[in-house]
Design a protein around this motif. Structure first.
Motif, PDB file in Angstrom:
ATOM      1  N   LEU A   1       2.859   2.888  -6.525  1.00 45.59           N
ATOM      2  CA  LEU A   1       1.522   3.446  -6.335  1.00 45.59           C
ATOM      3  C   LEU A   1       1.413   4.869  -6.907  1.00 45.59           C
ATOM      4  CD1 LEU A   1      -0.729   2.738  -3.429  1.00 45.59           C
ATOM      5  CD2 LEU A   1      -0.615   5.074  -4.253  1.00 45.59           C
ATOM      6  N   ARG A   2       2.484   5.638  -6.766  1.00 44.54           N
ATOM      7  CA  ARG A   2       2.473   7.010  -7.318  1.00 44.54           C
ATOM      8  C   ARG A   2       2.260   6.969  -8.833  1.00 44.54           C
ATOM      9  NH1 ARG A   2       7.874   9.164  -4.033  1.00 44.54           N
ATOM     10  NH2 ARG A   2       6.898   8.987  -1.971  1.00 44.54           N
ATOM     11  N   VAL A   3       2.900   5.998  -9.450  1.00 49.17           N
ATOM     12  CA  VAL A   3       2.820   5.902 -10.907  1.00 49.17           C
ATOM     13  C   VAL A   3       1.449   5.363 -11.327  1.00 49.17           C
ATOM     14  CG1 VAL A   3       3.958   5.007 -12.965  1.00 49.17           C
ATOM     15  CG2 VAL A   3       5.314   5.522 -10.904  1.00 49.17           C
TER      16      VAL A   3
ATOM     17  N   ASP B   1      15.677 -11.541  -5.690  1.00 46.15           N
ATOM     18  CA  ASP B   1      16.846 -11.825  -6.523  1.00 46.15           C
ATOM     19  C   ASP B   1      16.932 -10.744  -7.603  1.00 46.15           C
ATOM     20  OD1 ASP B   1      18.931 -12.980  -7.819  1.00 46.15           O
ATOM     21  OD2 ASP B   1      17.745 -14.555  -8.791  1.00 46.15           O
ATOM     22  N   ARG B   2      17.688  -9.695  -7.301  1.00 45.66           N
ATOM     23  CA  ARG B   2      17.717  -8.537  -8.213  1.00 45.66           C
ATOM     24  C   ARG B   2      18.872  -8.691  -9.190  1.00 45.66           C
ATOM     25  NH1 ARG B   2      15.980  -4.283  -3.439  1.00 45.66           N
ATOM     26  NH2 ARG B   2      14.522  -5.821  -2.554  1.00 45.66           N
ATOM     27  N   LYS B   3      18.529  -8.928 -10.416  1.00 45.13           N
ATOM     28  CA  LYS B   3      19.521  -9.299 -11.423  1.00 45.13           C
ATOM     29  C   LYS B   3      20.033  -8.066 -12.184  1.00 45.13           C
ATOM     30  CE  LYS B   3      17.723 -13.971 -12.431  1.00 45.13           C
ATOM     31  NZ  LYS B   3      17.951 -14.434 -11.107  1.00 45.13           N
TER      32      LYS B   3
ATOM     33  N   PHE C   1      13.444   5.782 -14.475  1.00 45.72           N
ATOM     34  CA  PHE C   1      13.288   5.439 -13.057  1.00 45.72           C
ATOM     35  C   PHE C   1      13.210   6.717 -12.248  1.00 45.72           C
ATOM     36  CE2 PHE C   1      17.466   6.309 -11.114  1.00 45.72           C
ATOM     37  CZ  PHE C   1      18.290   6.435 -12.232  1.00 45.72           C
ATOM     38  N   GLU C   2      12.981   6.600 -10.950  1.00 44.44           N
ATOM     39  CA  GLU C   2      12.708   7.674  -9.981  1.00 44.44           C
ATOM     40  C   GLU C   2      11.254   8.101 -10.140  1.00 44.44           C
ATOM     41  OE1 GLU C   2      14.034   9.027  -7.331  1.00 44.44           O
ATOM     42  OE2 GLU C   2      15.898   7.902  -7.426  1.00 44.44           O
ATOM     43  N   SER C   3      10.487   7.916  -9.064  1.00 36.95           N
ATOM     44  CA  SER C   3       9.054   8.193  -9.149  1.00 36.95           C
ATOM     45  C   SER C   3       8.776   9.642  -9.574  1.00 36.95           C
ATOM     46  CB  SER C   3       8.357   7.859  -7.825  1.00 36.95           C
ATOM     47  OG  SER C   3       8.944   8.551  -6.745  1.00 36.95           O
TER      48      SER C   3
ATOM     49  N   GLN D   1      15.991  -0.796  -7.074  1.00 37.31           N
ATOM     50  CA  GLN D   1      14.677  -0.504  -6.479  1.00 37.31           C
ATOM     51  C   GLN D   1      13.591  -0.526  -7.557  1.00 37.31           C
ATOM     52  OE1 GLN D   1      15.839   3.317  -4.612  1.00 37.31           O
ATOM     53  NE2 GLN D   1      15.641   2.278  -2.657  1.00 37.31           N
ATOM     54  N   VAL D   2      12.372  -0.224  -7.137  1.00 32.33           N
ATOM     55  CA  VAL D   2      11.255  -0.009  -8.055  1.00 32.33           C
ATOM     56  C   VAL D   2      10.630   1.329  -7.657  1.00 32.33           C
ATOM     57  CG1 VAL D   2      10.825  -2.466  -8.365  1.00 32.33           C
ATOM     58  CG2 VAL D   2       9.555  -1.228  -6.582  1.00 32.33           C
ATOM     59  N   PRO D   3       9.862   1.956  -8.526  1.00 32.21           N
ATOM     60  CA  PRO D   3       9.418   1.492  -9.829  1.00 32.21           C
ATOM     61  C   PRO D   3      10.315   2.010 -10.954  1.00 32.21           C
ATOM     62  CG  PRO D   3       8.242   3.495  -9.278  1.00 32.21           C
ATOM     63  CD  PRO D   3       9.217   3.232  -8.150  1.00 32.21           C
TER      64      PRO D   3
ATOM     65  N   GLY E   1       0.820  -1.218   0.000  1.00 38.36           N
ATOM     66  CA  GLY E   1       0.000   0.000   0.000  1.00 38.36           C
ATOM     67  C   GLY E   1       0.845   1.256   0.000  1.00 38.36           C
ATOM     68  N   TYR E   2       2.173   1.083   0.183  1.00 37.44           N
ATOM     69  CA  TYR E   2       3.077   2.243   0.236  1.00 37.44           C
ATOM     70  C   TYR E   2       4.237   2.148  -0.755  1.00 37.44           C
ATOM     71  CZ  TYR E   2       0.536   3.506   4.412  1.00 37.44           C
ATOM     72  OH  TYR E   2      -0.467   3.866   5.285  1.00 37.44           O
ATOM     73  N   VAL E   3       4.320   1.055  -1.486  1.00 38.22           N
ATOM     74  CA  VAL E   3       5.418   0.913  -2.459  1.00 38.22           C
ATOM     75  C   VAL E   3       5.227   1.994  -3.536  1.00 38.22           C
ATOM     76  CG1 VAL E   3       6.495  -0.660  -4.114  1.00 38.22           C
ATOM     77  CG2 VAL E   3       5.643  -1.538  -1.918  1.00 38.22           C
ATOM     78  N   ARG E   4       6.328   2.571  -3.971  1.00 34.58           N
ATOM     79  CA  ARG E   4       6.224   3.763  -4.809  1.00 34.58           C
ATOM     80  C   ARG E   4       5.662   3.530  -6.210  1.00 34.58           C
ATOM     81  NH1 ARG E   4       9.952   4.718  -1.216  1.00 34.58           N
ATOM     82  NH2 ARG E   4      10.464   6.802  -0.432  1.00 34.58           N
TER      83      ARG E   4
HETATM   84  N1  LIG Z   1      13.792   7.600  -4.989  1.00 31.69           N
HETATM   85  C1  LIG Z   1      13.208   6.383  -5.484  1.00 31.69           C
HETATM   86  C2  LIG Z   1      13.007   5.465  -4.309  1.00 31.69           C
HETATM   87  C3  LIG Z   1      12.520   4.124  -4.739  1.00 31.69           C
HETATM   88  C4  LIG Z   1      12.299   3.216  -3.532  1.00 31.69           C
HETATM   89  O1  LIG Z   1      12.627   3.558  -2.391  1.00 31.69           O
HETATM   90  N2  LIG Z   1      11.708   2.057  -3.814  1.00 31.69           N
HETATM   91  C5  LIG Z   1      11.483   1.090  -2.771  1.00 31.69           C
HETATM   92  C6  LIG Z   1      10.055   0.618  -2.815  1.00 31.69           C
HETATM   93  S1  LIG Z   1       8.976   1.952  -2.339  1.00 31.69           S
HETATM   94  C7  LIG Z   1      12.383  -0.109  -3.040  1.00 31.69           C
HETATM   95  O2  LIG Z   1      12.576  -0.489  -4.159  1.00 31.69           O
HETATM   96  N3  LIG Z   1      12.892  -0.673  -1.957  1.00 31.69           N
HETATM   97  C8  LIG Z   1      13.746  -1.816  -2.000  1.00 31.69           C
HETATM   98  C9  LIG Z   1      15.175  -1.461  -1.716  1.00 31.69           C
HETATM   99  O3  LIG Z   1      15.497  -0.285  -1.495  1.00 31.69           O
HETATM  100  O4  LIG Z   1      15.982  -2.377  -1.718  1.00 31.69           O
HETATM  101  C10 LIG Z   1      11.876   6.691  -6.184  1.00 31.69           C
HETATM  102  O5  LIG Z   1      11.184   7.618  -5.724  1.00 31.69           O
HETATM  103  O6  LIG Z   1      11.529   6.031  -7.180  1.00 31.69           O
END
Ligand SMILES: N[C@@H](CCC(=O)N[C@@H](CS)C(=O)NCC(=O)O)C(=O)O
Length: 212
Positions: free
Chosen positions: A23-25, A45-47, A70-72, A58-60, A18-21
């Protein structure tokens, strides 16, 4: 018209759901009525292929034809260029949307994120470090309060700036951090009452639940 592809994790633990970014996208895409699909990368497993799109693992990220971004905040700016529903068309309104988008990330989230990490980790005791962090965030929230008290949306009409600011403040409300800020709470409530937020949130919850 190319389909937009939003990439997020295949699964995350319960707490960040519910808080993973992404969501903004999702929220921006729903507001704009743009066609998109969601793809997943492994959380565990981040390849190299993942790092090629998001260098921090990270995502998204968003794929728009040949463009991978990348970067929300950058993704929302990209989408703002594609839809009047996300950015005002007049130069003053656009400038306001852009400045508030950066303010959400660089003035508020830069204080709220470490504050939230301390909250998640239970490090909120009577220590100088926590006190300093709490003061730092509250200094930002105090200045946001009159801003959101006197306008419905940051750039006049609803925009990507509100998606970012409301999403940043939403995490603060999770730990009751807006208790002293009624206008801030109302702002988060009116932003998250929008049907596009409700759908984006439900879709994210369903996406991660499907992998349990
Ligand atoms: N500044 C990045 C931050 C992205 C971020 O923090 N993503 C989190 C999910 S909300 C993530 O991938 N976390 C896993 C990690 O950092 O290993 C953005 O706004 O896209």
């Amino acid at each position: 018209m190319t389909d937009l592809i939003l990439t997020t994790f295949d699964w995350v633990p319960e707490a960040p759901r519910g808080y993973v970014r992404d969501l903004r996208v999702r929220w921006a895409l729903e507001e704009a009525g743009l066609r998109y699909r969601v793809e997943s990368v492994p959380f565990r497993d981040r390849k190299a292929e993942h790092l090629a799109h998001q260098p921090f693992g990270q995502v998204p990220w968003l794929t728009d034809g040949d463009v991978s971004i990348f970067e929300s905040g950058a993704i929302l700016l990209h989408l703002g260029e594609r839809s009047d529903a996300l950015m005002p068309i007049d130069p003053r309104g656009r400038a306001e949307a852009i400045e508030w988008l950066f303010a959400a990330l660089n003035s508020v989230e830069m204080a709220s994120l470490p504050w939230s990490i301390f909250q998640f980790s239970g490090l909120t005791g009577d220590t100088p470090g926590w006190k300093r962090l709490d003061e730092f965030l509250n200094a930002r929230l105090q200045h946001m309060e009159p801003v959101v008290a006197r306008r419905e949306w940051l750039a006049g009409t609803f925009s990507i700036a509100d998606i970012l600011m409301a999403d940043v403040l939403r995490l603060v409300t999770r730990f009751d951090g807006l208790a002293k800020y009624p206008a801030g709470r109302d702002y988060v409530a009116r932003a998250t009452a929008r049907p596009s937020f409700v759908k984006a949130h439900a879709d994210q919850i369903a996406h991660f639940a499907a992998a349990d």
